[in-house]
Design an enzyme around this catalytic site. Structure first.
Site, PDB file in Angstrom:
ATOM      1  N   HIS A  81      -3.990  -3.581  12.869  1.00 16.46           N
ATOM      2  CA  HIS A  81      -5.441  -3.780  12.878  1.00 16.46           C
ATOM      3  C   HIS A  81      -6.136  -3.022  11.750  1.00 16.46           C
ATOM      4  O   HIS A  81      -7.256  -3.352  11.377  1.00 16.46           O
ATOM      5  CB  HIS A  81      -6.038  -3.420  14.246  1.00 16.46           C
ATOM      6  CG  HIS A  81      -6.203  -1.971  14.522  1.00 16.46           C
ATOM      7  ND1 HIS A  81      -5.354  -1.264  15.347  1.00 16.46           N
ATOM      8  CD2 HIS A  81      -7.133  -1.075  14.104  1.00 16.46           C
ATOM      9  CE1 HIS A  81      -5.762  -0.007  15.422  1.00 16.46           C
ATOM     10  NE2 HIS A  81      -6.830   0.125  14.671  1.00 16.46           N
ATOM     11  N   ASP A 131       0.672  -4.686  17.375  1.00 17.60           N
ATOM     12  CA  ASP A 131      -0.186  -3.968  16.421  1.00 17.60           C
ATOM     13  C   ASP A 131       0.662  -3.046  15.546  1.00 17.60           C
ATOM     14  O   ASP A 131       0.682  -1.829  15.714  1.00 17.60           O
ATOM     15  CB  ASP A 131      -1.244  -3.175  17.200  1.00 17.60           C
ATOM     16  CG  ASP A 131      -2.352  -2.645  16.308  1.00 17.60           C
ATOM     17  OD1 ASP A 131      -2.409  -3.038  15.128  1.00 17.60           O
ATOM     18  OD2 ASP A 131      -3.166  -1.832  16.812  1.00 17.60           O
ATOM     19  N   GLN A 218     -12.002   8.752  17.285  1.00 14.05           N
ATOM     20  CA  GLN A 218     -12.196   7.859  16.143  1.00 14.05           C
ATOM     21  C   GLN A 218     -11.555   8.430  14.886  1.00 14.05           C
ATOM     22  O   GLN A 218     -11.858   9.538  14.480  1.00 14.05           O
ATOM     23  CB  GLN A 218     -13.692   7.633  15.904  1.00 14.05           C
ATOM     24  CG  GLN A 218     -14.343   6.843  17.005  1.00 14.05           C
ATOM     25  CD  GLN A 218     -15.796   7.226  17.177  1.00 14.05           C
ATOM     26  OE1 GLN A 218     -16.110   8.397  17.228  1.00 14.05           O
ATOM     27  NE2 GLN A 218     -16.658   6.235  17.265  1.00 14.05           N
ATOM     28  N   GLY A 219     -10.678   7.648  14.286  1.00 14.23           N
ATOM     29  CA  GLY A 219     -10.072   8.084  13.046  1.00 14.23           C
ATOM     30  C   GLY A 219      -8.571   8.187  13.084  1.00 14.23           C
ATOM     31  O   GLY A 219      -7.966   8.602  12.108  1.00 14.23           O
ATOM     32  N   SER A 221      -6.226   5.570  14.162  1.00 17.80           N
ATOM     33  CA  SER A 221      -5.446   4.331  14.210  1.00 17.80           C
ATOM     34  C   SER A 221      -4.279   4.378  13.237  1.00 17.80           C
ATOM     35  O   SER A 221      -4.419   4.816  12.098  1.00 17.80           O
ATOM     36  CB  SER A 221      -6.315   3.126  13.863  1.00 17.80           C
ATOM     37  OG  SER A 221      -7.273   2.888  14.858  1.00 17.80           O
TER      38      SER A 221
END
Length: 274
Positions: A81, A131, A218-219, A221
């Site tokens: 992704h 993914d 957040q940050g 992935s």
């Protein structure tokens, strides 16, 4: 946890039933910048030691940030992704940094460009199934310890085992990124338990992990989930940051060992490849 394509830190989550997506982040400033003062506050995370995770990669994908891991001298493993919406054309603007605990680089940091990338052909951007993706570096990295992948003969689900999530993610949901590489200990869940949280959307290609007050944000992935130093997961998605109702969801690496090996071999056997 981290579907927001800014993935470089201890994880964040996308909406529970994949109905709410985090905004794309195209600069550190979009999250309030890089902040070292909050390093010990990242959802239960603590700073990684120098040399502890040299294979941890910071990916700058034309201004979108993700994590990854160096799995061979020329190949980086990450989440599909992170590359959604990209064609091969902007690959010459991609940058990969390894061998550092600082997002800003520094002494010992190694930076490479990217020659090409390959995402799993069955990646589903709605469910985040499959993914997984590979990046081929512009030039090999020969002096950095690689991320260790599970044995092809592994049958363990890792349920109940302690795992470590690693990254440079936000210090709170929607907050600052950390300039220091962080790690957080979590426990691997059974997929049955995780499906109770995610309304039966967790597939056999996924693995979940959580711990009270600890999570990625957040940050992160594309970054790793490790059990006893072996990478069993790739940070994929989740709901909130350290929300006690929802575990973080990772791509289950054991499901993709053959694909990773096959695609890596094809990439590295291409004419002109180092």
């Amino acid at each position: 946890m981290y579907s927001a394509l800014m993935a470089i830190g201890l994880l964040s989550h996308i909406g529970c039933v994949f109905s709410t997506y985090l905004p794309s982040v195209r600069s550190y400033e979009a999250l309030g910048g890089v902040n070292d003062e909050d390093a010990n506050k990242i959802v239960g995370g603590t700073p990684a030691a120098e040399g502890e995770f040299p294979y941890q990669a910071a990916l700058n994908l034309s201004g979108i940030f993700c994590g990854g891991t160096l799995i061979s001298k020329s190949i980086v493993l990450t989440a599909a992704h992170c590359l959604e919406g990209f064609s091969a054309s902007p690959v010459n603007t991609f940058k990969v940094t390894v061998n550092t605990t600082k997002l800003s680089g520094g002494n010992g940091a190694i930076v490479r460009g990217v020659r090409k990338f390959v995402t799993h052909p069955l990646f589903n951007p709605i469910t985040f199934d499959n993914d997984v993706a590979l990046l081929a570096l512009s030039y090999p990295i020969k002096n950095v310890r690689l991320s260790k992948l599970p044995s092809a003969y592994t049958t363990s689900t890792y349920a109940g085992q302690t795992a470590v999530a690693v990254g440079w993610g936000a210090t709170s949901f929607g907050g600052n990124l950390s300039n220091s590489l962080l790690k957080a200990s979590v426990t691997v869940l059974t997929n049955e338990a995780c499906n109770l949280q995610y309304n039966n959307t967790i597939t056999s290609n996924m693995v979940c992990a959580s711990a009270p007050g600890k999570d990625a944000c957040q940050g992160d992935s594309g970054g790793p989930l490790l059990v006893k130093g072996v990478q069993i997961g790739i940070t994929s998605f989740g709901e909130g940051c350290a929300d006690p109702r929802f575990a973080g969801v990772y791509t289950r690496v054991t499901r993709y060992l053959t694909w990773i090996q096959t695609i890596s071999r094809i990439i590295q056997s291409a004419p002109g490849f180092y």
